[in-house]
Design a protein around this motif. Structure first.
Motif, short mmCIF file in Angstrom:
data_model
loop_
_atom_site.label_atom_id
_atom_site.label_comp_id
_atom_site.label_asym_id
_atom_site.label_seq_id
_atom_site.Cartn_x
_atom_site.Cartn_y
_atom_site.Cartn_z
N GLN A 38 16.07 34.96 -4.10
CA GLN A 38 17.17 34.52 -4.95
C GLN A 38 17.45 33.04 -4.75
N ALA A 39 17.40 32.59 -3.50
CA ALA A 39 17.62 31.17 -3.21
C ALA A 39 16.55 30.31 -3.86
N LYS A 40 15.31 30.78 -3.85
CA LYS A 40 14.25 30.04 -4.51
C LYS A 40 14.47 30.00 -6.02
N LYS A 41 14.87 31.13 -6.58
CA LYS A 41 15.15 31.19 -8.00
C LYS A 41 16.24 30.20 -8.40
N ASP A 42 17.24 30.05 -7.49
CA ASP A 42 18.34 29.11 -7.73
C ASP A 42 17.98 27.68 -7.33
N ARG A 43 16.74 27.48 -6.85
CA ARG A 43 16.31 26.17 -6.31
C ARG A 43 17.29 25.69 -5.25
N ASN A 44 17.64 26.59 -4.34
CA ASN A 44 18.67 26.30 -3.35
C ASN A 44 18.30 26.87 -1.98
N LEU A 45 17.01 26.84 -1.64
CA LEU A 45 16.59 27.28 -0.31
C LEU A 45 17.18 26.35 0.74
N ALA A 46 17.71 26.92 1.82
CA ALA A 46 18.27 26.12 2.91
C ALA A 46 18.29 26.96 4.17
N VAL A 47 17.88 26.38 5.27
CA VAL A 47 17.86 27.10 6.54
C VAL A 47 19.28 27.49 6.93
N GLU A 48 20.24 26.60 6.73
CA GLU A 48 21.61 26.86 7.17
C GLU A 48 22.21 28.05 6.41
N ASP A 49 21.90 28.22 5.14
CA ASP A 49 22.41 29.37 4.39
C ASP A 49 21.80 30.67 4.91
N ALA A 51 8.98 21.09 -2.47
CA ALA A 51 10.33 20.60 -2.18
C ALA A 51 11.30 20.93 -3.30
N ARG A 52 10.80 21.17 -4.51
CA ARG A 52 11.67 21.41 -5.65
C ARG A 52 12.49 22.70 -5.51
N TRP A 53 12.11 23.56 -4.57
CA TRP A 53 12.85 24.81 -4.40
C TRP A 53 13.96 24.68 -3.36
N TRP A 54 14.07 23.53 -2.70
CA TRP A 54 14.96 23.39 -1.54
C TRP A 54 16.17 22.51 -1.84
N ARG A 55 17.28 22.85 -1.25
CA ARG A 55 18.43 21.97 -1.31
C ARG A 55 18.15 20.75 -0.42
N GLY A 56 18.48 19.58 -0.92
CA GLY A 56 18.20 18.36 -0.17
C GLY A 56 16.98 17.64 -0.69
N ARG A 57 16.37 18.19 -1.73
CA ARG A 57 15.15 17.56 -2.29
C ARG A 57 15.44 16.22 -2.93
N VAL A 71 13.96 38.88 2.47
CA VAL A 71 13.12 38.48 1.35
C VAL A 71 13.94 38.40 0.07
N ALA A 72 14.83 39.37 -0.13
CA ALA A 72 15.70 39.34 -1.32
C ALA A 72 16.56 38.09 -1.33
N PHE A 73 17.10 37.73 -0.17
CA PHE A 73 17.93 36.53 -0.05
C PHE A 73 17.13 35.27 -0.38
N LEU A 74 15.93 35.17 0.21
CA LEU A 74 15.10 33.98 0.02
C LEU A 74 14.58 33.88 -1.41
N LEU A 84 8.00 33.30 4.21
CA LEU A 84 7.82 32.45 3.03
C LEU A 84 6.41 32.50 2.47
N THR A 85 5.41 32.45 3.34
CA THR A 85 4.03 32.48 2.85
C THR A 85 3.66 33.87 2.36
N GLN A 86 4.06 34.87 3.12
CA GLN A 86 3.70 36.25 2.79
C GLN A 86 4.35 36.73 1.49
N HIS A 87 5.60 36.36 1.27
CA HIS A 87 6.34 36.90 0.13
C HIS A 87 6.66 35.90 -0.98
N LEU A 88 6.71 34.60 -0.65
CA LEU A 88 7.04 33.61 -1.66
C LEU A 88 5.87 32.68 -1.98
N GLY A 89 4.74 32.88 -1.30
CA GLY A 89 3.56 32.07 -1.56
C GLY A 89 3.74 30.61 -1.22
#
Length: 480
Positions: free
Chosen positions: A277-288, A406-412, A272-275, A308-313
């Motif tokens: 931070q990735a959302k905060k950086d707008r850089n969510l990615a499955v590969e990371d 999509a704005r939170w993900w890399r590749g958007r 959850v901490a990793f995800l 994602l739903t439980q902790h990041l809404g």
């Protein structure tokens, strides 16, 4: 009474129990409550439903309460046996045999009733086994998927259990090592042993008597396979599983052990901490997410559905699709339009050709994730897809979200866009009028039928497993 949930046979036994406790005959109690003894006999045998006023009179005459008379618990062990036999002989399975039911008499011993009940239980078990057909499996799987969807695919108790086990084994951060998995097994009293001759119908075998967990020697690249199988074997013990009673129970247990394995490989707190931070950086990615914890792309994508739903809404969807377009694993809570059969099952259905989950197979570069926006009747979705291969062939793993997320993900920033009108047949399932005119009546394809469609589960205590093969295997290794 029956319509209110009271079983007449149980009610009759409870009335008889209290009558006999007071030393009344049928006629004596009948005289006290104003009915013939023969009428009471019908009630005690579950053949007639008494009125509330009569129940009140019986309760008063026997020195008890109406609530005690209508309790659903049998009054004693003998009554419990007779009630179970009565219900078994009223079942559709027994009635279809055309055999007259056994009439229980006072002189019939408990052992005789238990023996007859044993035959009924085996008859019921075989009937449940016989209906574990593909349709039954699909229905059970659909019910489980919808139930998990309603709770965000999240099992909090298992999350806590996994973190407790990891902490006790000394795991702090980073990828879970094979050594730590071995320590977790040792703390439960088990040794991990890798062998070449596991029964073909098993993923692992646990020897409870000698404290051994047998695993195959081969591993999925990266070691995820062996770690996961060992963790799942341990989960059966930690979660107190018993041999499954039916296919739905089997699927529930499989889900729970898979969930425990995922929680250990990608612990909730660190993940959850990793995800976040990735959302905060707008850089969510499955590969990371995958690389940070040393797991497979599929495991990382599926773990996102738990968190994602439980902790990041954030709602999302996950798809594993074979090269022919058939969905083999699925989760969605973002209303992505998915194909389904009349039972509501999605697995086995072919996904739209316009989805990146299928289009990715035509891409020349398959070593990286492919991104796409897809317009559907339910809105626009963004997705990330990675292809791979296994002994069973090629497959794709897709994780996607609604357009706004999509704005939170890399590749958007991808410019790839497709339009899907499925389930409209004209989208990708119905050939064009030109092709129809050209080939209608001039072609005859021979369909390939998947053999698993006709394969019932082997008989035995464990659905999908050949018990005799397992026991022979244990016999060989227990002597070593």
């Amino acid at each position: 009474m029956a319509s209110s949930g009271i079983h007449l046979t149980t009610l009759g036994h409870r009335i008889r129990h209290h009558r006999q406790a007071q030393g009344f005959t049928l006629d004596e109690l009948g005289a006290l409550v104003g009915v013939a003894g023969s009428q009471l006999s019908l009630i005690e045998n579950g053949k007639r439903e008494p009125k509330l006023s009569l129940l009140q009179a019986i309760a008063q005459a026997t020195g008890t309460e109406v609530t005690d008379l209508i309790s659903g618990e049998p009054p004693n062990r003998r009554a419990a046996l007779e009630i179970e036999l009565d219900r078994a002989q009223q079942s559709p399975v027994f009635r279809q045999l055309g055999i007259s039911p056994v009439r229980v008499t006072k002189g019939m011993s408990d052992e005789t009733i238990e023996s007859v009940l044993g035959l009924h239980r085996e008859l019921q078990r075989r009937e449940r086994e016989a209906i574990a057909t593909p349709e039954e499996a699909r229905r059970a799987n659909t019910e489980l998927r919808l139930r998990m969807r309603a709770q965000n695919n999240y099992l909090g108790d298992i999350e806590k259990l996994a973190e407790k086990q990891l902490k006790a084994a000394g795991h702090v951060q980073g990828a879970l090592s094979h050594r730590t998995v071995s320590i977790m097994a040792e703390r439960l009293g088990f040794e991990l042993i890798y062998v070449n001759d596991l029964p073909h119908s098993t993923r692992s075998v646990t020897d409870l008597e000698n404290g051994r967990i047998y695993l195959p020697p081969a591993s999925i690249p990266g070691g995820h396979g062996l770690r996961s199988m060992a963790l799942q074997a341990m989960a059966h013990r930690l979660l107190g599983h018993t041999p499954p009673t039916d296919y739905a129970d089997f699927l529930q247990q499989r889900l729970e052990i898979n969930y425990f394995g995922a929680c250990c490989l990608l612990p909730e707190t660190a993940s959850v901490a990793f995800l976040q931070q990735a959302k905060k950086d707008r850089n969510l990615a499955v590969e990371d997410f995958r690389d940070a914890f040393g797991v497979t792309h599929e495991a990382a994508g599926m773990r996102m559905t738990n968190l994602l739903t439980q902790h990041l809404g954030m709602s999302l969807h996950f798809l594993r699709v074979d090269s022919d377009g058939a969905i083999t694993r699925v989760y969605e809570n973002d209303d992505l339009p998915l194909p389904m059969d009349v039972t509501g099952a999605v697995e086995g259905q072919r996904v739209c050709r316009k989805f990146q989950a299928r289009a990715a197979f035509t891409q020349q570069n398959r070593t990286t994730e492919h991104h796409q926006y897809t317009d559907t009747p339910s809105g626009t979705f963004w997705c990330s897809t990675q292809t791979g291969s296994s002994a069973d062939g090629e497959f794709s793993i897709t994780v996607g979200v609604p357009f706004d997320d999509a704005r939170w993900w890399r590749g958007r920033e991808t410019t790839d866009r497709a339009v899907s009108n499925c389930p409209d047949e004209s989208c990708c399932r119905r050939p064009s009028s030109e092709l129809t005119e050209r080939w209608n009546g001039k072609a005859w394809p021979s369909a390939r039928v998947h053999t698993h469609m006709f394969s019932p589960l082997p008989r035995g205590a464990f659905p999908g497993v050949d018990d005799s093969e397992v026991y022979e295997f244990l016999g060989r290794h227990a002597e070593e």
